[in-house]
Scaffold this motif. Structure first.
Motif, PDB file in Angstrom:
ATOM      1  N   GLU A   1     -12.363  20.748  32.629  1.00 38.59           N
ATOM      2  CA  GLU A   1     -11.671  22.033  32.572  1.00 38.59           C
ATOM      3  C   GLU A   1     -10.238  21.784  32.101  1.00 38.59           C
ATOM      4  O   GLU A   1      -9.528  20.948  32.659  1.00 38.59           O
ATOM      5  CB  GLU A   1     -11.671  22.658  33.971  1.00 38.59           C
ATOM      6  CG  GLU A   1     -11.219  24.091  34.011  1.00 38.59           C
ATOM      7  CD  GLU A   1     -11.455  24.694  35.404  1.00 38.59           C
ATOM      8  OE1 GLU A   1     -12.192  24.084  36.203  1.00 38.59           O
ATOM      9  OE2 GLU A   1     -10.877  25.757  35.687  1.00 38.59           O
TER      10      GLU A   1
ATOM     11  N   ASN B   1     -13.229  19.241  36.982  1.00 37.85           N
ATOM     12  CA  ASN B   1     -12.972  20.665  36.789  1.00 37.85           C
ATOM     13  C   ASN B   1     -12.662  21.331  38.125  1.00 37.85           C
ATOM     14  O   ASN B   1     -12.781  20.708  39.184  1.00 37.85           O
ATOM     15  CB  ASN B   1     -14.153  21.351  36.105  1.00 37.85           C
ATOM     16  CG  ASN B   1     -15.426  21.244  36.923  1.00 37.85           C
ATOM     17  OD1 ASN B   1     -15.495  21.731  38.058  1.00 37.85           O
ATOM     18  ND2 ASN B   1     -16.429  20.581  36.370  1.00 37.85           N
ATOM     19  N   TYR B   2     -12.264  22.563  38.045  1.00 32.22           N
ATOM     20  CA  TYR B   2     -11.931  23.361  39.226  1.00 32.22           C
ATOM     21  C   TYR B   2     -12.928  24.512  39.365  1.00 32.22           C
ATOM     22  O   TYR B   2     -12.562  25.626  39.690  1.00 32.22           O
ATOM     23  CB  TYR B   2     -10.500  23.873  39.112  1.00 32.22           C
ATOM     24  CG  TYR B   2      -9.512  22.770  38.856  1.00 32.22           C
ATOM     25  CD1 TYR B   2      -8.869  22.124  39.905  1.00 32.22           C
ATOM     26  CD2 TYR B   2      -9.266  22.329  37.552  1.00 32.22           C
ATOM     27  CE1 TYR B   2      -7.983  21.079  39.670  1.00 32.22           C
ATOM     28  CE2 TYR B   2      -8.382  21.280  37.310  1.00 32.22           C
ATOM     29  CZ  TYR B   2      -7.750  20.663  38.368  1.00 32.22           C
ATOM     30  OH  TYR B   2      -6.885  19.630  38.128  1.00 32.22           O
ATOM     31  N   GLY B   3     -14.165  24.225  39.033  1.00 33.56           N
ATOM     32  CA  GLY B   3     -15.196  25.253  39.104  1.00 33.56           C
ATOM     33  C   GLY B   3     -15.033  26.314  38.027  1.00 33.56           C
ATOM     34  O   GLY B   3     -15.653  27.379  38.081  1.00 33.56           O
ATOM     35  N   GLY B   4     -14.207  26.019  37.073  1.00 33.51           N
ATOM     36  CA  GLY B   4     -14.015  26.973  35.976  1.00 33.51           C
ATOM     37  C   GLY B   4     -13.036  28.088  36.313  1.00 33.51           C
ATOM     38  O   GLY B   4     -12.854  29.021  35.521  1.00 33.51           O
ATOM     39  N   LYS B   5     -12.375  27.980  37.446  1.00 33.20           N
ATOM     40  CA  LYS B   5     -11.520  29.084  37.884  1.00 33.20           C
ATOM     41  C   LYS B   5     -10.106  29.035  37.325  1.00 33.20           C
ATOM     42  O   LYS B   5      -9.407  30.039  37.263  1.00 33.20           O
ATOM     43  CB  LYS B   5     -11.425  29.084  39.421  1.00 33.20           C
ATOM     44  CG  LYS B   5     -12.744  29.400  40.095  1.00 33.20           C
ATOM     45  CD  LYS B   5     -12.645  29.173  41.608  1.00 33.20           C
ATOM     46  CE  LYS B   5     -14.026  29.168  42.238  1.00 33.20           C
ATOM     47  NZ  LYS B   5     -14.028  28.591  43.596  1.00 33.20           N
ATOM     48  N   LEU B   6      -9.648  27.846  36.976  1.00 35.82           N
ATOM     49  CA  LEU B   6      -8.235  27.711  36.621  1.00 35.82           C
ATOM     50  C   LEU B   6      -7.975  27.559  35.131  1.00 35.82           C
ATOM     51  O   LEU B   6      -7.012  28.106  34.596  1.00 35.82           O
ATOM     52  CB  LEU B   6      -7.630  26.505  37.358  1.00 35.82           C
ATOM     53  CG  LEU B   6      -7.650  26.586  38.896  1.00 35.82           C
ATOM     54  CD1 LEU B   6      -7.043  25.336  39.497  1.00 35.82           C
ATOM     55  CD2 LEU B   6      -6.908  27.829  39.381  1.00 35.82           C
TER      56      LEU B   6
ATOM     57  N   LYS C   1      -8.547  27.509  30.954  1.00 37.52           N
ATOM     58  CA  LYS C   1      -9.048  28.390  29.898  1.00 37.52           C
ATOM     59  C   LYS C   1     -10.175  27.732  29.110  1.00 37.52           C
ATOM     60  O   LYS C   1     -10.980  28.407  28.477  1.00 37.52           O
ATOM     61  CB  LYS C   1      -7.866  28.698  28.981  1.00 37.52           C
ATOM     62  CG  LYS C   1      -8.089  29.746  27.923  1.00 37.52           C
ATOM     63  CD  LYS C   1      -6.767  30.009  27.184  1.00 37.52           C
ATOM     64  CE  LYS C   1      -7.002  30.720  25.850  1.00 37.52           C
ATOM     65  NZ  LYS C   1      -5.747  30.793  25.071  1.00 37.52           N
TER      66      LYS C   1
ATOM     67  N   GLN D   1     -13.366  24.835  28.602  1.00 33.26           N
ATOM     68  CA  GLN D   1     -14.395  24.006  29.236  1.00 33.26           C
ATOM     69  C   GLN D   1     -15.054  23.109  28.192  1.00 33.26           C
ATOM     70  O   GLN D   1     -15.502  23.603  27.155  1.00 33.26           O
ATOM     71  CB  GLN D   1     -15.444  24.886  29.905  1.00 33.26           C
ATOM     72  CG  GLN D   1     -14.883  25.725  31.059  1.00 33.26           C
ATOM     73  CD  GLN D   1     -15.967  26.495  31.789  1.00 33.26           C
ATOM     74  OE1 GLN D   1     -17.158  26.329  31.515  1.00 33.26           O
ATOM     75  NE2 GLN D   1     -15.548  27.321  32.734  1.00 33.26           N
TER      76      GLN D   1
END
Lengths: 298, 298, 298, 298
Positions: A14, A282-287, A289, A291
């Protein structure tokens, strides 16, 4: 998934937006160009506590540079353009202008965003400076003790990407480290990316926040990736046969260049005997922009 | 005065007080220790626009280091102790803790001034850190991805000296540059000094103030030492047969170490054919606390 | 003729036929591949008194090598094929098989002449060796202490060219030397050529025969190109402002690769300030089969 | 026995008499001195199929060399003095005289055996050579293109020792290799010894004779030390947790210097995590004149 028999985890890196300036430093020899590039990109691993993230992108042959001398492309990265201009003035003014035989060219002449760094540095010439053209580029020539320092009027910058990454799990510390070295060496041949940490390698992955020191620590070691304490950590991510993990963090001008760097870097890392697994952070896709999914790279 | 047939001007280098912290970085190999030392001392040529002056002092053999591994002594210099503590935390935390296989030892354990850098960095361990002793030194062991990062409780600092210097005049740019390289290589073997500029060399000497841009420039090129404009500068210091000048700036722990560095550096520089003159820079003795007279070194 | 303001003499390099074997050495890292390549090509400047002329051609990226590891192409040159086979067995057997983590691939798989070096080296395996295929190449895998040493069945060779050359005249020793370094660095990026002398550079040009010691010396210094005795030598070729001359000798697989190497090497050399002239060496066209005219390269 | 928790086997290294010449090569810079030293000592791992065993002993500071320039001591080793003189003439004549800016000094001026190598090389000067004295040493000054090449009248040699050794067992290939690198780096600081193999390291230990190819192979891989075939070899010496073995072979001027090199090399090697065992190689004491017992080094 596997490459060369090494497990590639089905996960993703991420990554984040960052501002990147790109500079071409040439010098009388390859070695002196590298000296200047190293000084200018030092103390530049992470914007958490460094004034910028910075690194050498790649060598530039005399066959391709505007002045026909050997050089290195470097990248300097900060979150905002204001900080970036400061960093350019300080790093080029203090670490390249002062270095033997160097010249500075715009590494992104076609970018929309341009800083007039050369225009500002020329005042060091105290009126003895002049303007000349090299391959259609407007250069300021500043007489200094070592000769003339040439710097292009503008240095370009773009909104790029920080935090492309992958992790190398090894059956020994030296396995993982050597695999990381091989990956860094290979990425150094590519256009558009840097690996800003020392030698291109991160030895200390972190997590946001803290379990024990949350009052004053914003980031601490990610204990789940620490092999020497795997027996003490519930939910450790470290398999029993893994003794060390090293990470490559990759910044780059665009998604394509980071994707390419991850691809060739991972492939090269898997050639070292004893590499057990490649994964990404990654941060689970939360942070972030961006991937970069490892399955798209294999 | 002459050394090896090269004129040594009867003048002196004028130098200043500065605060210096000294750190020993060890790693699994000489090469990885150097990688960390280079990153930690980068962007560190002059406090004019860099956050610190920093450089590698010398290699430390496994035969002498506390952990029996190869290492490098580095020095980090700022004008005040507050800034120095910040620089230590940032440079060691971001450029050495993150580097592969490193450990950090106090390079001045007997100094009165001690910063508890190791104590502060240990919190990155988030409670998994521990204390151990190596050769009587209190070390914090912080589990990280690559293994354990060890850092000594304290890092010592002293009031040292910045701005020891000498200038090399050459009959060609490459003569002067090579002589400077030889001098830097020789000084790197010594105890107690660093040459903080890129590759140890200054290509762009400056004067205080400005003739033309005095309103906004505090320092500009010293045109009297600029060979490419010697015909345009009244009172030029550049002889007709000199094509380039490079300077070594030397910081050090005390007067003796700077004196020794100037002595062996100058001597080594004079072995390169085509070196025409060695001189030194001063402000007439009005600004700096320390004077290093070249006649005392010959 | 001029390049970058430097005079290019209207003359030619005279070169000779030689037999050249080309080998790709890969290893776990770029650095270990280079260690093996340096050892294997050492003591290899001139067939006058060395057993071969040998050198590193260029780096080979993991992206292009058969085993996906970093490598270096080397060339080994002798006048005859018998000597060449001996040199291949000795240099690969003693300097590459013994080196850490290496593998050896055929650098000229399409050549008509092939030596079954891998077949012969495999007997070191004492029956424990095996055959495997990598990218369609027949490899012998020999178990050794450090792991498995892989060597391709055949190593190819061609009738190539020795003695492409050019001379760099400088206003100081360091000017000429640095220009030679830049030229060598640039040629090292190219396909098909080596510069077999130390660091790629010849400091001591020779003439056939002797003025004074003709009874026992077949070759002696070419006094007409020796700057320190220009005042004592009638017909000296050294202009008054030239203090040193260095030569690049270039061997290569064919005329095109040598021509390209001379072209980019000369151009790069002229970027160093103080280079006064570029010329080339020949025997009036009487001895060598090949002529490389500088006017064709400009 | 243990060092740093690593088992040191109670055995000994068996070593042999060899003739060793020692040469000091200086040059304008440390880097150019190393270039010449590497070329002169290349293709020099083992007298089995190389014309000599050769290597760089240690760096010599400008503070200690006769001409005040940086240099390297090298050693060249052969079984007899006749071969040694040939090797000196060839390696110094072809790889050092031809290298940029070098000078050659006698590395063993007090030895009884002296070869008049300088006297013989001077004839290359074709009558333009002259004699001068540096620090009491008789030097021949030979005008060449790059300047003057200086070589001392005599080069000394002694009956020294070949084949000091130790073996490093690692839990991964990179563990063992890195430990070997650390040992080599440490030994390079010492007086009197060289490690002649590529990068100082042997990847392929051999035994006398052959199990399968005895008719034509005098030496083959020592299968009992080959980790990749440990399951197929009866009486293997490879423990289950060992993946690679690298050996250091050490030649030196006398017993004391080899003993010291083994001592500091072994100690340094044990600092790398994952080193499982250190042992040494011998022939039961039947062949070699010298024995270095590991228990005497701990």
């Amino acid at each position: 998934m596997e490459i060369n028999g090494v497990e590639i985890e089905d996960t993703f890196a991420e990554a984040f937006s960052i501002k990147i300036a790109r500079v071409l430093i040439t010098a009388a020899t390859k070695r002196w160009a590298e000296v200047a590039a190293l000084e200018a990109t030092g103390f530049g691993t992470s914007v958490i506590m460094c004034p910028a993230e910075a690194g050498i992108e790649r060598y530039a042959s005399p066959q391709e540079t505007p002045d026909g001398r050997p050089g290195y492309y470097i990248q300097i990265c900060t979150f905002g353009y204001d900080a970036l201009e400061h960093q350019l003035l300080e790093r080029l003014g203090q670490c390249v202008l002062t270095a033997p035989t160097t010249a500075v060219f715009n590494g992104l002449p076609a970018a929309e965003k341009q800083f007039n760094v050369g225009f500002k540095l020329k005042f060091f010439g105290d009126g003895m400076e002049s303007v000349k053209e090299i391959e259609g580029r407007k250069m300021h020539s500043i007489p200094i003790m070592g000769g003339d320092f040439l710097v292009e009027e503008n240095i370009g910058a773009v909104a790029g990407i920080a935090g492309g990454n992958f992790f190398i799990f090894g059956d020994s510390q030296m396995t993982a480290l050597t695999a990381a070295e091989v990956a860094v060496d290979t990425i150094k041949e590519l256009e558009g990316t840097i690996t800003p940490f020392p030698g291109g390698i991160v030895a200390s992955g972190s997590k946001a926040g803290s379990n024990k020191y949350a009052k004053f620590m914003k980031a601490t070691a990610n204990e789940k990736f620490c092999p020497t304490i795997r027996d003490k950590v519930e939910g450790t991510e470290i398999p029993a046969d893994v003794k060390a993990v090293f990470e490559l963090v990759i910044n780059g001008l665009d998604e394509a260049s980071i994707k390419k760097a991850m691809q060739v870097g991972i492939k090269a890392a898997t050639t070292v005997p004893g590499v057990k697994k490649i994964t990404a952070g990654n941060y689970g896709g939360k942070l972030g922009k961006f991937q970069f999914h490892l399955k798209d790279l294999v």
